[in-house]
Design a protein around this motif. Structure first.
Motif, PDB file in Angstrom:
ATOM      1  N   ASP A   1       0.841  -1.195   0.000  1.00  0.00           N
ATOM      2  CA  ASP A   1       0.000   0.000   0.000  1.00  0.00           C
ATOM      3  C   ASP A   1       0.875   1.243   0.000  1.00  0.00           C
ATOM      4  OD1 ASP A   1      -2.679  -1.229   0.362  1.00  0.00           O
ATOM      5  OD2 ASP A   1      -1.847  -1.849   2.301  1.00  0.00           O
ATOM      6  N   ARG A   2       0.272   2.370  -0.335  1.00  0.00           N
ATOM      7  CA  ARG A   2       0.960   3.650  -0.152  1.00  0.00           C
ATOM      8  C   ARG A   2       0.933   3.984   1.331  1.00  0.00           C
ATOM      9  NH1 ARG A   2      -1.941   7.959  -3.634  1.00  0.00           N
ATOM     10  NH2 ARG A   2      -0.530   9.317  -2.472  1.00  0.00           N
ATOM     11  N   PRO A   3       2.073   4.142   1.958  1.00  0.00           N
ATOM     12  CA  PRO A   3       2.107   4.326   3.411  1.00  0.00           C
ATOM     13  C   PRO A   3       1.749   5.726   3.886  1.00  0.00           C
ATOM     14  CG  PRO A   3       4.329   4.309   2.524  1.00  0.00           C
ATOM     15  CD  PRO A   3       3.415   3.989   1.376  1.00  0.00           C
ATOM     16  N   PHE A   4       1.730   6.697   2.983  1.00  0.00           N
ATOM     17  CA  PHE A   4       1.562   8.078   3.433  1.00  0.00           C
ATOM     18  C   PHE A   4       0.383   8.796   2.774  1.00  0.00           C
ATOM     19  CE2 PHE A   4       6.125   7.091   3.947  1.00  0.00           C
ATOM     20  CZ  PHE A   4       6.213   7.257   5.324  1.00  0.00           C
TER      21      PHE A   4
ATOM     22  N   PHE B   1      -3.136   2.403   9.985  1.00  0.00           N
ATOM     23  CA  PHE B   1      -1.913   3.196   9.963  1.00  0.00           C
ATOM     24  C   PHE B   1      -1.803   4.131  11.169  1.00  0.00           C
ATOM     25  CE2 PHE B   1      -2.236   1.856   5.592  1.00  0.00           C
ATOM     26  CZ  PHE B   1      -0.925   1.710   5.184  1.00  0.00           C
ATOM     27  N   LEU B   2      -2.755   4.041  12.082  1.00  0.00           N
ATOM     28  CA  LEU B   2      -2.759   4.941  13.232  1.00  0.00           C
ATOM     29  C   LEU B   2      -1.509   4.745  14.075  1.00  0.00           C
ATOM     30  CD1 LEU B   2      -4.222   7.070  14.862  1.00  0.00           C
ATOM     31  CD2 LEU B   2      -5.492   5.249  16.017  1.00  0.00           C
ATOM     32  N   PHE B   3      -0.786   5.822  14.303  1.00  0.00           N
ATOM     33  CA  PHE B   3       0.455   5.783  15.081  1.00  0.00           C
ATOM     34  C   PHE B   3       0.148   6.241  16.502  1.00  0.00           C
ATOM     35  CE2 PHE B   3       4.336   8.154  16.509  1.00  0.00           C
ATOM     36  CZ  PHE B   3       5.145   7.035  16.692  1.00  0.00           C
ATOM     37  N   TRP B   4       0.335   5.323  17.438  1.00  0.00           N
ATOM     38  CA  TRP B   4       0.014   5.619  18.831  1.00  0.00           C
ATOM     39  C   TRP B   4       1.234   6.194  19.538  1.00  0.00           C
ATOM     40  CZ3 TRP B   4      -4.802   5.881  20.361  1.00  0.00           C
ATOM     41  CH2 TRP B   4      -5.770   5.120  19.697  1.00  0.00           C
ATOM     42  N   SER B   5       1.487   7.472  19.319  1.00  0.00           N
ATOM     43  CA  SER B   5       2.537   8.142  20.083  1.00  0.00           C
ATOM     44  C   SER B   5       2.027   8.314  21.509  1.00  0.00           C
ATOM     45  CB  SER B   5       2.847   9.510  19.467  1.00  0.00           C
ATOM     46  OG  SER B   5       1.797  10.425  19.731  1.00  0.00           O
ATOM     47  N   PRO B   6       2.916   8.577  22.467  1.00  0.00           N
ATOM     48  CA  PRO B   6       2.454   8.773  23.858  1.00  0.00           C
ATOM     49  C   PRO B   6       1.354   9.817  23.982  1.00  0.00           C
ATOM     50  CG  PRO B   6       4.828   8.530  23.817  1.00  0.00           C
ATOM     51  CD  PRO B   6       4.391   8.596  22.374  1.00  0.00           C
TER      52      PRO B   6
ATOM     53  N   HIS C   1       6.833   3.455  11.352  1.00  0.00           N
ATOM     54  CA  HIS C   1       5.574   2.755  11.605  1.00  0.00           C
ATOM     55  C   HIS C   1       4.706   2.695  10.348  1.00  0.00           C
ATOM     56  CE1 HIS C   1       1.678   1.722  13.380  1.00  0.00           C
ATOM     57  NE2 HIS C   1       1.182   2.774  12.760  1.00  0.00           N
ATOM     58  N   ARG C   2       4.579   3.814   9.656  1.00  0.00           N
ATOM     59  CA  ARG C   2       3.743   3.843   8.448  1.00  0.00           C
ATOM     60  C   ARG C   2       4.301   2.916   7.363  1.00  0.00           C
ATOM     61  NH1 ARG C   2      -0.997   7.360   8.694  1.00  0.00           N
ATOM     62  NH2 ARG C   2      -0.937   7.126   6.430  1.00  0.00           N
ATOM     63  N   LEU C   3       5.603   2.888   7.228  1.00  0.00           N
ATOM     64  CA  LEU C   3       6.232   2.028   6.232  1.00  0.00           C
ATOM     65  C   LEU C   3       6.008   0.545   6.544  1.00  0.00           C
ATOM     66  CD1 LEU C   3       9.534   4.036   5.801  1.00  0.00           C
ATOM     67  CD2 LEU C   3       7.871   3.603   3.972  1.00  0.00           C
TER      68      LEU C   3
ATOM     69  N   ALA D   1       2.565  -0.624   5.814  1.00  0.00           N
ATOM     70  CA  ALA D   1       2.321  -0.770   4.374  1.00  0.00           C
ATOM     71  C   ALA D   1       3.066  -1.961   3.792  1.00  0.00           C
ATOM     72  CB  ALA D   1       2.731   0.503   3.644  1.00  0.00           C
ATOM     73  N   GLY D   2       3.756  -2.713   4.642  1.00  0.00           N
ATOM     74  CA  GLY D   2       4.455  -3.906   4.170  1.00  0.00           C
ATOM     75  C   GLY D   2       5.943  -3.735   3.964  1.00  0.00           C
ATOM     76  N   GLY D   3       6.492  -2.590   4.349  1.00  0.00           N
ATOM     77  CA  GLY D   3       7.915  -2.335   4.173  1.00  0.00           C
ATOM     78  C   GLY D   3       8.736  -2.737   5.384  1.00  0.00           C
ATOM     79  N   SER D   4      10.024  -2.456   5.315  1.00  0.00           N
ATOM     80  CA  SER D   4      10.923  -2.794   6.423  1.00  0.00           C
ATOM     81  C   SER D   4      10.930  -1.705   7.493  1.00  0.00           C
ATOM     82  CB  SER D   4      12.350  -2.979   5.891  1.00  0.00           C
ATOM     83  OG  SER D   4      12.865  -1.731   5.409  1.00  0.00           O
ATOM     84  N   GLY D   5      10.513  -0.509   7.112  1.00  0.00           N
ATOM     85  CA  GLY D   5      10.557   0.625   8.030  1.00  0.00           C
ATOM     86  C   GLY D   5      11.849   1.404   7.920  1.00  0.00           C
ATOM     87  N   LYS D   6      12.784   0.894   7.124  1.00  0.00           N
ATOM     88  CA  LYS D   6      14.103   1.531   6.985  1.00  0.00           C
ATOM     89  C   LYS D   6      14.283   2.152   5.595  1.00  0.00           C
ATOM     90  CE  LYS D   6      15.150   0.028  11.083  1.00  0.00           C
ATOM     91  NZ  LYS D   6      15.165   0.983  12.223  1.00  0.00           N
ATOM     92  N   GLU D   7      13.179   2.350   4.894  1.00  0.00           N
ATOM     93  CA  GLU D   7      13.274   2.907   3.538  1.00  0.00           C
ATOM     94  C   GLU D   7      13.766   4.355   3.541  1.00  0.00           C
ATOM     95  OE1 GLU D   7      10.697  -0.613   3.299  1.00  0.00           O
ATOM     96  OE2 GLU D   7      10.803   1.103   4.656  1.00  0.00           O
ATOM     97  N   PHE D   8      13.586   5.066   4.659  1.00  0.00           N
ATOM     98  CA  PHE D   8      14.104   6.429   4.806  1.00  0.00           C
ATOM     99  C   PHE D   8      15.329   6.389   5.707  1.00  0.00           C
ATOM    100  CE2 PHE D   8      10.105   7.456   3.038  1.00  0.00           C
ATOM    101  CZ  PHE D   8      10.064   8.805   2.715  1.00  0.00           C
TER     102      PHE D   8
END
Length: 285
Positions: free
Chosen positions: A15-18, A26-31, A208-210, A213-220
């Motif tokens: 998926d498109r992560p952004f 895709f909800l990111f649960w920050s503190p 988290h978004r990456l 979406a099925g990525g490694s999270g290290k694309e950036f």
């Protein structure tokens, strides 16, 4: 053109992560987002007369709100009003419309108020309670906010028949704090203000978004994430816009399956991504 023809296949994403469309997956649960959600939940469960959630554009208020509404039990009747404006009579019509209560367009204010009151009493008799949610509530005038406060005076013995959740930009918090709004402020039993994300949280958000979406999270790269934060100020919606274009640029340039700070800067330099902070940053360069 199919979505798969964009950068997803190149980066191994399903998926498109952004994207800017709110998606619970895709909800990111920050503190602070956890605390904000807890306050919203507490406001509903404790039958708070008014719950207040504020934050800058794109900080995730609406996403949290929709997540909360999806979790409510069947005995909670929700009326969602977005961008309500106008005088008190028009505001009351917004409320009736949100609750699917029929009314005549030429009815008087008193007649429509009676319709609302009868509806609330009927729902209460059925063991249900009504929650009115006003998104973008900063657009409501002070007179309109005072009218909403008056709705919380409709009660049956010790039980209030309607709860309000006011969601809006920082101006809403300022309006509620104004001395002329003292009676309204006293009815606010739960409130939270969402701030922008820190550099560290921005990096975790992108990762988290990456992953979602099925990525490694290290694309950036870490430097790319820090530059994204510097440009966007840590506002999730702006982060999404900038990262989406950065992935697109990396795909078209075929510079490897990693987004670098140079690629992020190219998006800004080309004027593809526009926000006030980016303009100010460019002027200072």
């Amino acid at each position: 053109m199919k979505q798969s023809s964009f950068y997803q296949d190149y980066f191994g994403l399903r998926d498109r992560p952004f994207t800017l469309v709110p998606d619970p997956e895709f909800l990111f649960w920050s503190p602070q987002h956890r605390r904000a959600y807890s306050v919203l939940e507490f406001g509903v469960l404790s039958r708070a007369p008014i719950t207040l959630l504020t934050g800058e554009i794109g900080t995730g208020k609406t996403t949290l709100l929709h997540n909360l509404l999806s979790q409510l039990e069947d005995d909670v009747i929700v009326g969602l009003v977005s961008n309500a404006q106008g005088n008190r009579g028009e505001l009351l019509q917004w409320v009736l419309n949100a609750l699917d209560v029929p009314f005549e367009t030429d009815a008087t204010y008193v007649q429509n108020f009676q319709r609302l009151q009868d509806f609330l009493i009927d729902q209460y008799a059925q063991g249900k309670r009504v929650v009115l949610v006003f998104d973008e509530a900063q657009n409501i005038s002070r007179e309109g906010l005072e009218e909403l406060r008056m709705l919380t005076n409709i009660n049956s013995n010790k039980d209030e028949l309607v709860q309000l959740i006011l969601v809006g930009q920082p101006e809403l918090r300022d309006m509620v704090r104004h001395p002329s709004m003292n009676q309204l402020a006293q009815r606010v039993s739960a409130s939270f203000h969402l701030n922008r994300m820190t550099p560290d949280l921005t990096m975790k958000y992108i990762e988290h978004r990456l992953k979602a979406a099925g990525g490694s999270g290290k694309e950036f790269t870490p430097d790319a994430c820090l530059l994204v934060h510097d440009i966007t100020g840590g506002v999730p919606r702006l982060i999404n816009q900038l990262c989406d274009f950065a992935l697109l640029y990396s795909w078209t340039e075929e510079t490897g399956r990693t987004v670098t700070s140079c690629m992020v800067q190219s998006v800004v330099d080309d004027g593809v991504f526009f926000c006030q902070r980016a303009v100010e940053r460019e002027a200072q360069a």
